[in-house]
Design a protein around this motif. Structure first.
Motif, PDB file in Angstrom:
ATOM      1  N   GLU A  69       0.842  -1.197   0.000  1.00 54.13           N
ATOM      2  CA  GLU A  69       0.000   0.000   0.000  1.00 54.13           C
ATOM      3  C   GLU A  69       0.878   1.248   0.000  1.00 54.13           C
ATOM      4  OE1 GLU A  69      -3.932   1.561   2.465  1.00 54.13           O
ATOM      5  OE2 GLU A  69      -2.295   0.615   3.563  1.00 54.13           O
ATOM      6  N   THR A  70       0.391   2.289  -0.638  1.00 53.61           N
ATOM      7  CA  THR A  70       1.063   3.598  -0.693  1.00 53.61           C
ATOM      8  C   THR A  70       2.559   3.450  -0.924  1.00 53.61           C
ATOM      9  OG1 THR A  70       1.273   3.664   1.742  1.00 53.61           O
ATOM     10  CG2 THR A  70      -0.662   4.728   0.754  1.00 53.61           C
ATOM     11  N   ALA A  71       2.909   2.746  -1.984  1.00 56.02           N
ATOM     12  CA  ALA A  71       4.312   2.460  -2.271  1.00 56.02           C
ATOM     13  C   ALA A  71       4.817   3.297  -3.435  1.00 56.02           C
ATOM     14  CB  ALA A  71       4.482   0.981  -2.605  1.00 56.02           C
ATOM     15  N   GLU A  72       6.059   3.716  -3.342  1.00 55.30           N
ATOM     16  CA  GLU A  72       6.723   4.392  -4.459  1.00 55.30           C
ATOM     17  C   GLU A  72       8.183   3.953  -4.490  1.00 55.30           C
ATOM     18  OE1 GLU A  72       6.032   8.548  -5.676  1.00 55.30           O
ATOM     19  OE2 GLU A  72       8.201   8.819  -5.449  1.00 55.30           O
ATOM     20  N   THR A  73       8.606   3.490  -5.656  1.00 48.75           N
ATOM     21  CA  THR A  73      10.001   3.137  -5.894  1.00 48.75           C
ATOM     22  C   THR A  73      10.525   3.999  -7.021  1.00 48.75           C
ATOM     23  OG1 THR A  73       9.590   0.843  -5.247  1.00 48.75           O
ATOM     24  CG2 THR A  73      11.611   1.288  -6.479  1.00 48.75           C
ATOM     25  N   ALA A  74      11.637   4.677  -6.797  1.00 46.41           N
ATOM     26  CA  ALA A  74      12.230   5.547  -7.812  1.00 46.41           C
ATOM     27  C   ALA A  74      13.639   5.062  -8.122  1.00 46.41           C
ATOM     28  CB  ALA A  74      12.266   6.998  -7.326  1.00 46.41           C
ATOM     29  N   LEU A  75      13.933   4.910  -9.413  1.00 49.39           N
ATOM     30  CA  LEU A  75      15.245   4.466  -9.860  1.00 49.39           C
ATOM     31  C   LEU A  75      15.829   5.504 -10.809  1.00 49.39           C
ATOM     32  CD1 LEU A  75      13.150   1.807  -9.856  1.00 49.39           C
ATOM     33  CD2 LEU A  75      15.277   0.622 -10.353  1.00 49.39           C
ATOM     34  N   SER A  76      17.122   5.729 -10.682  1.00 50.96           N
ATOM     35  CA  SER A  76      17.851   6.622 -11.575  1.00 50.96           C
ATOM     36  C   SER A  76      19.140   5.921 -11.977  1.00 50.96           C
ATOM     37  CB  SER A  76      18.164   7.955 -10.873  1.00 50.96           C
ATOM     38  OG  SER A  76      18.919   8.799 -11.718  1.00 50.96           O
ATOM     39  N   THR A  77      19.324   5.735 -13.296  1.00 45.01           N
ATOM     40  CA  THR A  77      20.468   4.969 -13.783  1.00 45.01           C
ATOM     41  C   THR A  77      21.335   5.818 -14.685  1.00 45.01           C
ATOM     42  OG1 THR A  77      19.179   2.920 -13.711  1.00 45.01           O
ATOM     43  CG2 THR A  77      21.184   2.902 -15.043  1.00 45.01           C
ATOM     44  N   VAL A  78      22.624   5.846 -14.380  1.00 42.42           N
ATOM     45  CA  VAL A  78      23.595   6.560 -15.214  1.00 42.42           C
ATOM     46  C   VAL A  78      24.956   5.906 -15.005  1.00 42.42           C
ATOM     47  CG1 VAL A  78      24.078   8.299 -13.437  1.00 42.42           C
ATOM     48  CG2 VAL A  78      24.503   8.829 -15.847  1.00 42.42           C
ATOM     49  N   GLY A  79      25.703   5.754 -16.084  1.00 43.38           N
ATOM     50  CA  GLY A  79      27.048   5.195 -15.978  1.00 43.38           C
ATOM     51  C   GLY A  79      27.104   3.801 -15.398  1.00 43.38           C
ATOM     52  N   GLY A  80      26.067   3.002 -15.619  1.00 45.36           N
ATOM     53  CA  GLY A  80      26.068   1.638 -15.125  1.00 45.36           C
ATOM     54  C   GLY A  80      25.734   1.487 -13.656  1.00 45.36           C
ATOM     55  N   ILE A  81      25.356   2.581 -12.980  1.00 42.37           N
ATOM     56  CA  ILE A  81      24.992   2.547 -11.565  1.00 42.37           C
ATOM     57  C   ILE A  81      23.537   2.980 -11.420  1.00 42.37           C
ATOM     58  CG2 ILE A  81      25.457   3.445  -9.252  1.00 42.37           C
ATOM     59  CD1 ILE A  81      27.668   1.673 -10.316  1.00 42.37           C
ATOM     60  N   THR A  82      22.775   2.205 -10.677  1.00 43.30           N
ATOM     61  CA  THR A  82      21.380   2.532 -10.421  1.00 43.30           C
ATOM     62  C   THR A  82      21.207   2.958  -8.964  1.00 43.30           C
ATOM     63  OG1 THR A  82      20.557   0.998 -12.091  1.00 43.30           O
ATOM     64  CG2 THR A  82      19.009   1.679 -10.383  1.00 43.30           C
ATOM     65  N   SER A  83      20.598   4.130  -8.777  1.00 46.26           N
ATOM     66  CA  SER A  83      20.263   4.607  -7.436  1.00 46.26           C
ATOM     67  C   SER A  83      18.777   4.341  -7.196  1.00 46.26           C
ATOM     68  CB  SER A  83      20.546   6.105  -7.312  1.00 46.26           C
ATOM     69  OG  SER A  83      21.916   6.374  -7.524  1.00 46.26           O
ATOM     70  N   VAL A  84      18.446   3.870  -6.003  1.00 51.86           N
ATOM     71  CA  VAL A  84      17.081   3.453  -5.701  1.00 51.86           C
ATOM     72  C   VAL A  84      16.627   4.059  -4.380  1.00 51.86           C
ATOM     73  CG1 VAL A  84      15.522   1.496  -5.382  1.00 51.86           C
ATOM     74  CG2 VAL A  84      17.551   1.246  -6.841  1.00 51.86           C
ATOM     75  N   THR A  85      15.421   4.595  -4.365  1.00 49.79           N
ATOM     76  CA  THR A  85      14.762   4.970  -3.116  1.00 49.79           C
ATOM     77  C   THR A  85      13.401   4.287  -3.090  1.00 49.79           C
ATOM     78  OG1 THR A  85      13.765   6.979  -4.048  1.00 49.79           O
ATOM     79  CG2 THR A  85      15.910   7.205  -2.974  1.00 49.79           C
ATOM     80  N   LEU A  86      12.960   3.898  -1.917  1.00 49.87           N
ATOM     81  CA  LEU A  86      11.656   3.251  -1.828  1.00 49.87           C
ATOM     82  C   LEU A  86      10.972   3.626  -0.524  1.00 49.87           C
ATOM     83  CD1 LEU A  86      11.873   0.512   0.238  1.00 49.87           C
ATOM     84  CD2 LEU A  86      13.292  -0.245  -1.661  1.00 49.87           C
ATOM     85  N   ASN A  87       9.655   3.706  -0.624  1.00 48.53           N
ATOM     86  CA  ASN A  87       8.799   3.929   0.536  1.00 48.53           C
ATOM     87  C   ASN A  87       7.543   3.098   0.319  1.00 48.53           C
ATOM     88  OD1 ASN A  87       9.910   6.374   2.263  1.00 48.53           O
ATOM     89  ND2 ASN A  87      10.231   6.901   0.110  1.00 48.53           N
ATOM     90  N   ALA A  88       7.175   2.294   1.296  1.00 47.64           N
ATOM     91  CA  ALA A  88       6.030   1.421   1.114  1.00 47.64           C
ATOM     92  C   ALA A  88       5.505   0.939   2.459  1.00 47.64           C
ATOM     93  CB  ALA A  88       6.401   0.215   0.254  1.00 47.64           C
TER      94      ALA A  88
END
Length: 328
Positions: free
Chosen positions: A224-243
């Motif tokens: 419920e009320t979940a959000e996952t955000a990914l940002s990928t550059v230069g072969g590295i993925t940054s991830v934030t999540l709230n759920a």
């Protein structure tokens, strides 16, 4: 939120099925037998409707590593809805036993006397609604099942000034029975995705879920009320999540948040940095997961992640293989 988040889903063989029967192609009225139809509208205000507890109204206890292991189990089980839908799509991909066609809707026969109606909602072949009517089929994770209800899938690709976009959602409202055990099943909810790929700069992906539930007999999991955000550059993925993760196995819910952005090599592997908190009852209790350089100095050189009960020294270390079972 789960690691198998629906990314650019491939619609089940609807395009070929409709094309073979003369459907699709036209955006005009369907009363002359040509297809098109009205595009699906993203659902609003999707909430929990299957919760038998109600588990969504109380925090789960997370005061020990054993409590955290139970949360991990619910986290893995919550993948069931995604897995089941994917298996259903794969199973009916090759179905071509057409019963009838009415405009942009093709009705197929199922393994029993039931039917599956596929409706192409617009010219885009990835705006499709499936209507299951006492439809029997085989899926690996659930074996033989009989389904009723609807599933809508929309995945629209576009491009402007060199920037590619994918905007989509899925809406699930299915009930049924596992034939072998007689257990009832239900899947309900919706989630949304947005992917942006500019000519320069990071690729960004955002996945949101208002509510997504799976009920098998009395076993219940929900996101419920979940959000996952990914940002990928230069072969590295940054991830934030709230759920918020809800489950009958933990008798309540926990909140999962990123305290420090997770970073990992694109394509897999344990994160090299990042902190995730799993908070239960009371609200300041729970477990903190630390990855890579975000760890307090590990005791073992092979350690790539640790979990620590908040406010204690109760810590467990994980190597590269064990890390895959954690939340990231």
């Amino acid at each position: 939120m789960v690691k198998t988040t629906m990314v650019r889903l491939v619609a089940v063989g609807t395009v070929s099925a409709l094309a073979a029967c003369g459907g699709g192609g036209s955006s005009g009225s369907s009363d002359n037998g040509s297809g098109g139809g009205t595009p699906s509208v993203p659902p609003e205000g999707v909430g929990l409707v299957l919760d038998p507890g109600p588990f969504s109204e109380r925090r789960a206890t997370v005061e020990t590593q054993a409590d955290f292991e139970a949360v991990q189990g619910v986290f893995s089980d919550a993948d069931q809805t995604y897995l089941a839908i994917d298996e259903i799509r794969q199973e009916i991909r090759g179905w071509n036993d057409v019963v009838s066609q009415d405009g942009n809707t093709v009705t197929l026969s199922c393994d029993n006397a039931g039917t599956l109606a596929l409706t192409l909602n617009q010219e885009a072949p990835t705006d499709v609604t499936w209507q299951f009517r006492n439809c029997q089929l085989e899926v690996p994770s659930l074996n033989t099942i009989v389904l009723d209800g609807t599933y809508t899938y929309v995945n629209i690709e576009s491009e402007s000034d060199g920037t590619e976009r994918v905007d989509g959602f899925q809406e699930i409202d299915l009930t049924g029975t596992i034939v072998g055990s007689g257990e009832s099943i239900a899947m309900q909810g919706a989630d949304f995705w947005e992917i942006v790929v500019p000519p320069e700069g990071p690729r960004t992906e955002t996945y949101t879920t208002e509510a997504l539930e799976f009920l098998r007999g009395t076993d219940y999991q929900a996101i419920e009320t979940a959000e996952t955000a990914l940002s990928t550059v230069g072969g590295i993925t940054s991830v934030t999540l709230n759920a918020r993760l809800i489950g009958s196995a933990i008798d309540g819910f926990v909140d999962i948040t990123t305290e420090e952005t997770i970073q990992r090599v694109s394509g897999g592997g344990c994160p090299s940095v990042g902190i995730v908190r799993v908070v239960g009852a009371p609200e300041n209790s729970g477990v903190e997961i630390r990855y890579g350089d975000s760890m307090v100095a590990p005791l073992d050189q092979a350690t790539v992640a640790t979990t620590t009960v908040i406010g204690t020294t109760d810590t467990v270390e994980y190597d590269e293989t064990e890390c895959s079972e954690l939340i990231y």
